[in-house]
Scaffold this motif. Structure first.
Motif, short mmCIF file in Angstrom:
data_model
loop_
_atom_site.label_atom_id
_atom_site.label_comp_id
_atom_site.label_asym_id
_atom_site.label_seq_id
_atom_site.Cartn_x
_atom_site.Cartn_y
_atom_site.Cartn_z
N ALA A 11 10.94 97.81 70.73
CA ALA A 11 12.15 98.24 70.01
C ALA A 11 11.79 99.13 68.84
O ALA A 11 12.44 100.17 68.60
N ALA A 12 10.75 98.77 68.10
CA ALA A 12 10.32 99.58 66.96
C ALA A 12 9.83 100.96 67.41
O ALA A 12 10.11 101.98 66.75
N ARG A 13 9.10 101.01 68.53
CA ARG A 13 8.63 102.30 69.05
C ARG A 13 9.81 103.20 69.42
O ARG A 13 9.78 104.41 69.16
N LEU A 14 10.83 102.61 70.04
CA LEU A 14 12.01 103.39 70.40
C LEU A 14 12.69 103.96 69.15
O LEU A 14 13.08 105.13 69.12
N VAL A 15 12.82 103.13 68.13
CA VAL A 15 13.45 103.58 66.87
C VAL A 15 12.65 104.74 66.28
O VAL A 15 13.21 105.76 65.85
N GLU A 16 11.33 104.58 66.23
CA GLU A 16 10.46 105.63 65.67
C GLU A 16 10.61 106.94 66.43
O GLU A 16 10.46 108.03 65.85
N ALA A 17 10.89 106.85 67.73
CA ALA A 17 11.02 108.05 68.55
C ALA A 17 12.43 108.65 68.49
O ALA A 17 12.70 109.64 69.18
N GLY A 18 13.32 108.04 67.72
CA GLY A 18 14.66 108.57 67.57
C GLY A 18 15.67 108.10 68.61
O GLY A 18 16.76 108.66 68.71
N VAL A 19 15.30 107.06 69.37
CA VAL A 19 16.22 106.51 70.36
C VAL A 19 17.16 105.52 69.66
O VAL A 19 16.69 104.65 68.92
N PRO A 20 18.46 105.62 69.85
CA PRO A 20 19.37 104.63 69.25
C PRO A 20 19.10 103.25 69.84
O PRO A 20 19.07 103.07 71.06
N VAL A 21 18.91 102.26 68.97
CA VAL A 21 18.52 100.93 69.41
C VAL A 21 19.34 99.87 68.69
O VAL A 21 19.51 99.92 67.47
N THR A 22 19.82 98.91 69.45
CA THR A 22 20.32 97.64 68.90
C THR A 22 19.26 96.59 69.21
O THR A 22 18.94 96.36 70.38
N HIS A 23 18.69 95.99 68.18
CA HIS A 23 17.60 95.03 68.38
C HIS A 23 17.96 93.72 67.70
O HIS A 23 18.35 93.70 66.52
N ARG A 24 17.82 92.63 68.43
CA ARG A 24 18.12 91.31 67.88
C ARG A 24 17.07 90.32 68.36
O ARG A 24 16.75 90.27 69.55
N ARG A 25 16.53 89.56 67.43
CA ARG A 25 15.66 88.44 67.79
C ARG A 25 16.49 87.17 67.66
O ARG A 25 16.91 86.80 66.56
N GLU A 26 16.72 86.50 68.79
CA GLU A 26 17.57 85.31 68.79
C GLU A 26 16.81 84.14 68.13
O GLU A 26 15.79 83.69 68.64
N PRO A 27 17.32 83.61 67.00
CA PRO A 27 16.61 82.53 66.31
C PRO A 27 16.67 81.22 67.10
O PRO A 27 17.69 80.90 67.74
N GLY A 28 15.56 80.48 67.08
CA GLY A 28 15.52 79.17 67.72
C GLY A 28 15.60 79.21 69.23
O GLY A 28 15.83 78.17 69.86
N MET A 29 15.42 80.39 69.83
CA MET A 29 15.61 80.55 71.27
C MET A 29 14.27 80.73 71.97
O MET A 29 13.28 81.11 71.35
N VAL A 30 14.24 80.44 73.27
CA VAL A 30 13.03 80.54 74.07
C VAL A 30 13.21 81.59 75.17
O VAL A 30 14.32 82.06 75.43
N HIS A 31 12.11 81.91 75.84
CA HIS A 31 12.13 82.86 76.93
C HIS A 31 13.05 82.38 78.05
O HIS A 31 13.16 81.18 78.31
N GLY A 32 13.69 83.34 78.71
CA GLY A 32 14.51 83.00 79.87
C GLY A 32 15.85 82.37 79.54
O GLY A 32 16.45 81.71 80.40
N PHE A 33 16.36 82.58 78.33
CA PHE A 33 17.58 81.88 77.94
C PHE A 33 18.79 82.29 78.76
O PHE A 33 19.77 81.52 78.86
N LEU A 34 18.76 83.46 79.41
CA LEU A 34 19.90 83.86 80.23
C LEU A 34 20.15 82.90 81.38
O LEU A 34 21.29 82.77 81.85
#
Length: 310
Positions: A258-281
């Motif tokens: 996500a940070a690399r995309l932002v640095e390259a000028g790509v519009p990004v919505t980035h969220r780190r879900e607190p207290g969550m684990v992999h595969g939550f979907l």
């Protein structure tokens, strides 16, 4: 190594799930692909199917099997979805409930891709299949129509990221947006969270390493930009939603991408879900907090469908 405490997870149900997963047992490396796939099918059969939709049909997308989900007659756009599963497990059934929820919540037509899996089909077979499905969905008006978003979780997020890079380099039409949920982006598995969260949080790093070894057997290839998108030049890519989880060993590589995309000028919505684990979907029937985190992702997709940029 892993922290011993799970009391910072998002709810008691998720805590109980993770603690149960810590019980001793054979690893996926010890079980092998066939046994792990059988176990996943059994879990899927025990899970409620998900929302009823106007139409769910299995189709052929220029040689790639797909499942098309239509929530109704009004077409609000199309989401091409690549499932997770360490490039080795997962199929149309494993993520059927996710795709039903996604279609019902967003009103979009969802095209789920049954890409070829490792170790029978190593890199780049799965990327080729996802690309074929994206092209089919964009060109076949009966497949979906409207704004096109590409989306994947875990290994599926990785495949979507690689597909977008290849579409950019080919100079052809691009999706309006990419949605990456807990994505793999660094197949060298070298960032800190792969060590600090290596075991005991529902996804063990050695399991991921096993999947990497099957999909990209040559270690010398794994840092290539056409294998690990974290090492690619990412300018000119579609706008992105990148969602990671606090207690996911893949967290840092998703955050870094996500940070690399932002640095390259790509519009990004980035969220780190607190207290969550992999595969939550896929954990909505286990944990109310995981269900809510999934709904936030679906709301992100719905917002993209409403955006004039897509």
């Amino acid at each position: 190594m892993r922290p011993a405490q799970t009391d910072e997870l998002a709810d008691p149900e998720l805590t109980a799930f993770v603690e149960a997963a810590r019980a001793p047992g054979p690893s996926v490396r010890e079980l092998g692909a066939a046994a792990v796939r059988r176990a996943q099918r059994e879990r899927v059969m025990a899970r409620p199917r998900g929302p009823e939709l106007a139409e769910v049909s299995d189709r052929d997308a220029a040689g790639v099997p797909v499942r098309v989900y239509r929530p109704g007659s009004v077409r609000r756009g199309t989401v091409v979805y690549a499932h997770g599963g360490m490039w080795t497990i997962g199929d149309l059934d494993s993520h059927d409930r996710v795709c039903r929820r996604l279609a019902a919540t967003t009103g979009a037509t969802v095209v789920a891709v049954d890409y070829r899996r490792a170790p029978e089909h190593p890199w780049p077979a799965a990327v080729d299949d996802v690309l074929t499905a994206i092209t089919w969905a964009s060109e076949d008006g009966d497949a979906g129509g409207g704004p096109l978003v590409v989306m994947g979780d875990s290994a599926g997020g990785h495949l979507v990221a690689l597909a977008c890079l290849r579409l950019r380099d080919a100079g052809g039409p691009m999706p309006g947006a990419q949605v990456l949920v807990c994505p793999n982006t660094d197949l060298t598995l070298s960032l800190p969270s792969t060590r600090t969260l290596a075991t005991g949080w529902g996804l063990d790093v050695d399991d991921v390493a096993w999947g990497v070894e099957g999909w990209v057997p040559d270690p010398g290839m794994r840092a290539r930009p056409d294998v690990s998108p974290l090492f690619a030049q990412v300018g000119g890519l579609p706008r992105a939603v990148v969602v990671t989880a606090e207690y996911d060993p893949l967290r840092d590589e998703g955050d870094a991408y996500a940070a690399r995309l932002v640095e390259a000028g790509v519009p990004v919505t980035h969220r780190r879900e607190p207290g969550m684990v992999h595969g939550f979907l896929t954990l909505d029937t286990v944990s109310p907090a995981a269900a809510a985190a999934g709904e936030r992702v679906f709301a992100d997709v719905a917002a993209l469908m409403e955006s004039p940029v897509v």
